[in-house]
Design a protein around this motif. Structure first.
Motif, PDB file in Angstrom:
ATOM      1  N   SER A  58      15.189  99.983   3.201  1.00 59.22           N
ATOM      2  CA  SER A  58      15.363 101.192   4.008  1.00 59.22           C
ATOM      3  C   SER A  58      15.983 100.781   5.336  1.00 59.22           C
ATOM      4  CB  SER A  58      14.033 101.921   4.221  1.00 59.22           C
ATOM      5  OG  SER A  58      13.158 101.121   4.974  1.00 59.22           O
ATOM      6  N   VAL A  59      16.882 101.630   5.830  1.00 62.07           N
ATOM      7  CA  VAL A  59      17.592 101.353   7.079  1.00 62.07           C
ATOM      8  C   VAL A  59      17.670 102.641   7.884  1.00 62.07           C
ATOM      9  CG1 VAL A  59      19.799 100.639   8.098  1.00 62.07           C
ATOM     10  CG2 VAL A  59      18.966  99.509   6.028  1.00 62.07           C
ATOM     11  N   GLU A  60      17.455 102.516   9.182  1.00 60.84           N
ATOM     12  CA  GLU A  60      17.627 103.636  10.100  1.00 60.84           C
ATOM     13  C   GLU A  60      18.615 103.223  11.182  1.00 60.84           C
ATOM     14  OE1 GLU A  60      14.801 105.608  13.320  1.00 60.84           O
ATOM     15  OE2 GLU A  60      14.235 106.190  11.265  1.00 60.84           O
ATOM     16  N   ILE A  61      19.628 104.061  11.386  1.00 59.31           N
ATOM     17  CA  ILE A  61      20.707 103.789  12.328  1.00 59.31           C
ATOM     18  C   ILE A  61      20.646 104.790  13.474  1.00 59.31           C
ATOM     19  CG2 ILE A  61      23.224 103.894  12.608  1.00 59.31           C
ATOM     20  CD1 ILE A  61      23.419 102.965   9.661  1.00 59.31           C
ATOM     21  N   ASP A  62      20.800 104.290  14.695  1.00 59.21           N
ATOM     22  CA  ASP A  62      20.941 105.161  15.858  1.00 59.21           C
ATOM     23  C   ASP A  62      22.390 105.656  15.855  1.00 59.21           C
ATOM     24  OD1 ASP A  62      21.447 106.259  18.381  1.00 59.21           O
ATOM     25  OD2 ASP A  62      20.261 104.744  19.442  1.00 59.21           O
ATOM     26  N   ALA A  63      22.576 106.950  15.608  1.00 59.29           N
ATOM     27  CA  ALA A  63      23.921 107.516  15.468  1.00 59.29           C
ATOM     28  C   ALA A  63      24.742 107.440  16.755  1.00 59.29           C
ATOM     29  CB  ALA A  63      23.824 108.962  14.981  1.00 59.29           C
ATOM     30  N   GLU A  64      24.092 107.190  17.887  1.00 62.51           N
ATOM     31  CA  GLU A  64      24.811 107.040  19.161  1.00 62.51           C
ATOM     32  C   GLU A  64      25.385 105.629  19.337  1.00 62.51           C
ATOM     33  OE1 GLU A  64      25.206 108.939  22.115  1.00 62.51           O
ATOM     34  OE2 GLU A  64      24.404 110.769  21.253  1.00 62.51           O
ATOM     35  N   SER A  65      25.050 104.715  18.429  1.00 62.68           N
ATOM     36  CA  SER A  65      25.331 103.295  18.665  1.00 62.68           C
ATOM     37  C   SER A  65      26.591 102.768  17.993  1.00 62.68           C
ATOM     38  CB  SER A  65      24.132 102.459  18.233  1.00 62.68           C
ATOM     39  OG  SER A  65      24.040 102.381  16.819  1.00 62.68           O
ATOM     40  N   PHE A  66      27.516 103.647  17.620  1.00 53.26           N
ATOM     41  CA  PHE A  66      28.758 103.201  17.000  1.00 53.26           C
ATOM     42  C   PHE A  66      29.742 102.800  18.091  1.00 53.26           C
ATOM     43  CE2 PHE A  66      26.689 105.400  13.684  1.00 53.26           C
ATOM     44  CZ  PHE A  66      27.291 105.096  12.480  1.00 53.26           C
ATOM     45  N   GLU A  67      30.249 101.562  18.020  1.00 52.61           N
ATOM     46  CA  GLU A  67      31.201 101.063  19.011  1.00 52.61           C
ATOM     47  C   GLU A  67      32.455 100.543  18.315  1.00 52.61           C
ATOM     48  OE1 GLU A  67      29.603  98.391  21.919  1.00 52.61           O
ATOM     49  OE2 GLU A  67      27.774  99.596  22.142  1.00 52.61           O
ATOM     50  N   VAL A  68      33.604 101.045  18.746  1.00 48.51           N
ATOM     51  CA  VAL A  68      34.874 100.610  18.174  1.00 48.51           C
ATOM     52  C   VAL A  68      35.130  99.170  18.597  1.00 48.51           C
ATOM     53  CG1 VAL A  68      37.363 101.012  18.076  1.00 48.51           C
ATOM     54  CG2 VAL A  68      35.785 102.966  18.204  1.00 48.51           C
ATOM     55  N   ARG A  69      35.249  98.290  17.631  1.00 50.75           N
ATOM     56  CA  ARG A  69      35.479  96.865  17.909  1.00 50.75           C
ATOM     57  C   ARG A  69      36.939  96.474  17.763  1.00 50.75           C
ATOM     58  NH1 ARG A  69      31.253  96.084  20.835  1.00 50.75           N
ATOM     59  NH2 ARG A  69      29.315  95.705  19.748  1.00 50.75           N
ATOM     60  N   GLU A  70      37.636  97.094  16.807  1.00 52.25           N
ATOM     61  CA  GLU A  70      39.009  96.658  16.536  1.00 52.25           C
ATOM     62  C   GLU A  70      39.813  97.826  15.985  1.00 52.25           C
ATOM     63  OE1 GLU A  70      41.208  93.066  14.078  1.00 52.25           O
ATOM     64  OE2 GLU A  70      39.213  93.681  13.471  1.00 52.25           O
ATOM     65  N   GLY A  71      41.086  97.849  16.313  1.00 49.88           N
ATOM     66  CA  GLY A  71      42.026  98.802  15.746  1.00 49.88           C
ATOM     67  C   GLY A  71      43.266  98.048  15.328  1.00 49.88           C
ATOM     68  N   THR A  72      43.610  98.116  14.056  1.00 51.81           N
ATOM     69  CA  THR A  72      44.795  97.409  13.570  1.00 51.81           C
ATOM     70  C   THR A  72      45.849  98.431  13.172  1.00 51.81           C
ATOM     71  OG1 THR A  72      43.893  97.276  11.333  1.00 51.81           O
ATOM     72  CG2 THR A  72      43.497  95.395  12.785  1.00 51.81           C
ATOM     73  N   GLY A  73      47.091  97.988  13.172  1.00 48.86           N
ATOM     74  CA  GLY A  73      48.196  98.886  12.879  1.00 48.86           C
ATOM     75  C   GLY A  73      48.505  99.713  14.113  1.00 48.86           C
ATOM     76  N   GLY A  74      49.182 100.802  13.904  1.00 45.56           N
ATOM     77  CA  GLY A  74      49.499 101.676  15.018  1.00 45.56           C
ATOM     78  C   GLY A  74      50.778 101.264  15.721  1.00 45.56           C
ATOM     79  N   VAL A  75      51.302 102.210  16.480  1.00 40.81           N
ATOM     80  CA  VAL A  75      52.539 101.976  17.219  1.00 40.81           C
ATOM     81  C   VAL A  75      52.276 101.096  18.431  1.00 40.81           C
ATOM     82  CG1 VAL A  75      54.382 103.128  18.519  1.00 40.81           C
ATOM     83  CG2 VAL A  75      53.519 104.152  16.420  1.00 40.81           C
ATOM     84  N   LYS A  76      51.116 101.294  19.052  1.00 44.67           N
ATOM     85  CA  LYS A  76      50.759 100.489  20.222  1.00 44.67           C
ATOM     86  C   LYS A  76      49.328  99.999  20.075  1.00 44.67           C
ATOM     87  CE  LYS A  76      49.588 104.626  22.877  1.00 44.67           C
ATOM     88  NZ  LYS A  76      48.216 104.464  23.224  1.00 44.67           N
ATOM     89  N   PRO A  77      48.961  98.937  20.775  1.00 46.07           N
ATOM     90  CA  PRO A  77      47.601  98.396  20.669  1.00 46.07           C
ATOM     91  C   PRO A  77      46.548  99.411  21.130  1.00 46.07           C
ATOM     92  CG  PRO A  77      49.045  96.859  21.806  1.00 46.07           C
ATOM     93  CD  PRO A  77      49.800  98.142  21.657  1.00 46.07           C
ATOM     94  N   LEU A  78      45.374  99.301  20.586  1.00 46.72           N
ATOM     95  CA  LEU A  78      44.237 100.136  20.960  1.00 46.72           C
ATOM     96  C   LEU A  78      43.753  99.710  22.349  1.00 46.72           C
ATOM     97  CD1 LEU A  78      42.610 102.336  19.437  1.00 46.72           C
ATOM     98  CD2 LEU A  78      41.014 100.550  18.771  1.00 46.72           C
ATOM     99  N   THR A  79      43.624 100.665  23.267  1.00 45.70           N
ATOM    100  CA  THR A  79      43.173 100.360  24.626  1.00 45.70           C
ATOM    101  C   THR A  79      41.679 100.640  24.770  1.00 45.70           C
ATOM    102  OG1 THR A  79      43.561 102.594  25.448  1.00 45.70           O
ATOM    103  CG2 THR A  79      45.446 101.058  25.531  1.00 45.70           C
ATOM    104  N   ASP A  80      41.092 100.181  25.874  1.00 48.45           N
ATOM    105  CA  ASP A  80      39.687 100.488  26.151  1.00 48.45           C
ATOM    106  C   ASP A  80      39.482 101.991  26.257  1.00 48.45           C
ATOM    107  OD1 ASP A  80      38.974  97.830  26.080  1.00 48.45           O
ATOM    108  OD2 ASP A  80      39.028  97.573  28.272  1.00 48.45           O
ATOM    109  N   SER A  81      40.431 102.673  26.843  1.00 56.71           N
ATOM    110  CA  SER A  81      40.372 104.133  26.958  1.00 56.71           C
ATOM    111  C   SER A  81      40.384 104.778  25.566  1.00 56.71           C
ATOM    112  CB  SER A  81      41.547 104.632  27.789  1.00 56.71           C
ATOM    113  OG  SER A  81      41.556 106.041  27.828  1.00 56.71           O
ATOM    114  N   ASP A  82      41.231 104.258  24.666  1.00 64.90           N
ATOM    115  CA  ASP A  82      41.268 104.758  23.281  1.00 64.90           C
ATOM    116  C   ASP A  82      39.906 104.565  22.615  1.00 64.90           C
ATOM    117  OD1 ASP A  82      44.026 105.324  23.471  1.00 64.90           O
ATOM    118  OD2 ASP A  82      44.588 103.363  22.638  1.00 64.90           O
ATOM    119  N   ARG A  83      39.321 103.386  22.807  1.00 63.87           N
ATOM    120  CA  ARG A  83      38.005 103.091  22.204  1.00 63.87           C
ATOM    121  C   ARG A  83      36.956 104.090  22.692  1.00 63.87           C
ATOM    122  NH1 ARG A  83      38.790  97.659  20.331  1.00 63.87           N
ATOM    123  NH2 ARG A  83      40.258  96.630  21.687  1.00 63.87           N
ATOM    124  N   GLU A  84      36.957 104.351  23.997  1.00 64.12           N
ATOM    125  CA  GLU A  84      35.992 105.299  24.566  1.00 64.12           C
ATOM    126  C   GLU A  84      36.202 106.693  23.996  1.00 64.12           C
ATOM    127  OE1 GLU A  84      35.718 105.268  28.846  1.00 64.12           O
ATOM    128  OE2 GLU A  84      35.845 103.065  28.866  1.00 64.12           O
TER     129      GLU A  84
END
Length: 184
Positions: A58-84
């Motif tokens: 059994s696993v329980e996840i805090d739904a608020e705790s998802f953090e973007v770690r990486e973004g691949t592809g795309g026209v431009k790199p993923l920024t900190d602002s994009d992650r937020e």
């Protein structure tokens, strides 16, 4: 290396839970395939090495705790602002964490061996419970595996932008890589 029977505590200190998304649509080149880490979660596993059917997880996840770690592809790199911005969208428009603060998985059936197993269970996301199958293996003393989650089965409308030209695929993959620490 084999695993021993017993009770185990799971959480971020024992390993990682990652969500992988892919993009689709005419504007897919503009977006990113994302790796999102679940940073707050806990679980319990009961392992019976003689009869897998007696095992459970059994696993329980805090739904608020998802953090973007990486973004691949795309026209431009993923920024900190994009992650937020992605994190905010995930919490407010996808997972609705103001109403549904946790995501849970409870196994209903476990088959196979410690070295290669699958666990069927009930996954609850945004208040909707559906069955899901988790595949796993034991490799070098770590339990690794994955499950494919089709968002629309839980009533989740996959994220889209640019009038639907850029979309997150309906299927997302949850991957885990855990060391098992015996319960103290």
């Amino acid at each position: 290396m084999s695993i021993t029977a017993g009770s185990y505590t799971l959480g971020p200190e024992s390993g990682r839970l990652l969500v992988h998304t892919t993009r689709t649509g005419l504007g897919a080149k503009a977006g990113h395939d994302l790796t999102i880490e679940v940073t707050r979660w806990r679980g319990d596993a009961m392992v019976d090495t003689v009869n897998a059917a007696n095992s459970s997880v059994s696993v329980e996840i805090d739904a608020e705790s998802f953090e973007v770690r990486e973004g691949t592809g795309g026209v431009k790199p993923l920024t900190d602002s994009d992650r937020e911005e992605i994190g905010k969208t995930l919490r407010t428009k996808i997972l609705h964490t103001d109403r549904y603060s946790t995501i849970t998985f409870r196994s209903t059936r476990v088959d196979g061996t410690a070295e290669s197993f699958h666990a069927e269970g009930d996954l609850t996301i945004v208040g909707v419970t559906r069955p899901v199958t988790v595949q796993g293996v034991l490799t070098d003393g770590r339990v690794q595996g994955s499950a494919v989650i089709v968002q629309s089965r839980w009533g989740i409308r996959p994220y889209s932008a640019f009038f639907g030209a850029l979309k997150v695929s309906d299927e997302v993959e949850l991957r885990f890589d855990l060391g098992l620490a015996p319960r103290q």
